[in-house]
Design an enzyme around this catalytic site. Sequence first.
Site, short mmCIF file in Angstrom:
data_model
loop_
_atom_site.label_atom_id
_atom_site.label_comp_id
_atom_site.label_asym_id
_atom_site.label_seq_id
_atom_site.Cartn_x
_atom_site.Cartn_y
_atom_site.Cartn_z
CE LYS A 1 1.43 -17.65 -2.63
NZ LYS A 1 0.56 -18.85 -2.72
CG ASP B 1 -13.96 -6.63 1.81
OD1 ASP B 1 -13.74 -5.94 2.83
OD2 ASP B 1 -14.36 -6.14 0.74
CG ASP C 1 -8.28 -4.45 1.62
OD1 ASP C 1 -9.22 -3.97 2.27
OD2 ASP C 1 -8.18 -4.39 0.38
CE1 TYR D 1 -3.58 -2.58 0.65
CE2 TYR D 1 -4.66 -0.50 1.15
CZ TYR D 1 -4.73 -1.84 0.84
OH TYR D 1 -5.95 -2.43 0.72
CG ASP E 1 -2.40 -20.15 -1.32
OD1 ASP E 1 -1.85 -20.13 -0.21
OD2 ASP E 1 -1.93 -20.77 -2.29
C1 IPM Z 1 -10.45 -0.90 3.96
C2 IPM Z 1 -10.65 -0.26 2.60
C3 IPM Z 1 -9.47 0.63 2.29
C4 IPM Z 1 -8.22 -0.23 2.27
C5 IPM Z 1 -9.62 1.45 0.99
C6 IPM Z 1 -10.84 2.33 1.00
C7 IPM Z 1 -8.39 2.27 0.70
O1 IPM Z 1 -10.85 -1.25 1.63
O2 IPM Z 1 -10.28 -0.15 4.94
O3 IPM Z 1 -10.49 -2.12 4.06
O4 IPM Z 1 -7.93 -0.87 1.26
O5 IPM Z 1 -7.52 -0.24 3.29
MG MG Z 2 -11.05 -3.19 2.43
#
Ligand code: IPM
Ligand code: MG
Length: 353
Positions: free
Chosen positions: A186, A247, A243, A141, A219
């Site tokens: 990884k 999700d 990240d 990042y 993975d």
């Molecule tokens: C998160 C989001 C952010 C990230 C984006 C909005 C930059 O997806 O906080 O998980 O990737 O960190």
């Molecule tokens: Mg995110």
Amino acid sequence: MEAVITLLPGDGIGPDVTACARRVLEVIADKYDHRLVFAEQLIGGAAIDATGDPLPARTISCCEAADAVFLGAVGGPKWSDPKATLRPEQGLLQLRSILGVYANIRPIRIYDELVDASPLKAEILKGVDMLVIRELTGGIYFGKKTRDEKSASDLCTYTVHEVERIIRVAAEFAQKRRGKLCSVDKANVLETSRLWRDVTNRLMAAEFPDIEVETLLVDAAAMHLLSRPADFDVIVTENMFGDILTDEASMLVGSLGMLPSASLGDSTRGLYEPIHGSAPDIAGRNIANPCAAIASAAMLLRHSLGLEAEAMAVEDAIGGAIAAGARTVDIAADGEPCVSTTAMTDEIIRCLS
Ligand code: IPM
Ligand code: MG
């Protein structure tokens, strides 16, 4: 107690859910006799539109002067042109870096009443209660980026110091929980991951010999999160893997709209944000789920203000509203009646008293 909280509503549904978190914090302040002072500032696309900068200097100074910072969400199609040089997300990444909040804590907790909201089988979800600790201010990042007509690159770097400090945070959380730490990397491909694994193994053996350590490749971790999620206690991983995996993990709970986060550094000042994005398609329609934002406010009370009883009261109230049947559209079963963002918040506030 007295505390100053900077609110950064941001874009899309960010303002919708930030208003809910603020209402809950105001009720808590009133009920427990605290003085919370709020200041709203611009970030992301809203800040680009108003000032030409996704993180204006005024926002930075206001965040630095606060006891805690609450952020709604940033981003949206209006600012997503691949050729654009200014992006809303830059504001958030810069802010995380400036505040030095390298440890992003993302709790994944199942509500029994919501097991049907998850696409996974109820028996797999039984007992799921984990913390994902995502390194937040390093890795790909923040590495150097290049782009020319024929190629592009993003550099991923980790220092020993960056790995040590995040592993210590994760191990300390594991000590207070079930004593299990899973480090995800990884290492079969990436040099940064081999460093991560070496540092983790050395530090855990030297400083936390009582913690059970497991190492997984990312993975495989993505698969184990779905096949045996209840086995995990604390997962620690680098910025990008964290990240993606969080999700994925939101589907255990049933909706991204349920997951809060706290980003912490070496001081008590933290940055609190729901893990969901700005969901521009539903912005301003009063249908977004405010639970992730309100649960993030609970984490703010706990980690920045040291108000554990108040934090638990808010978390219990979210559970209470869900147990009472309140459902925003993202967590409602087919045909089940839904409530609005504000009505969900009303129900949570009702459960607080
Ligand atoms: C998160 C989001 C952010 C990230 C984006 C909005 C930059 O997806 O906080 O998980 O990737 O960190
Ligand atoms: Mg995110």
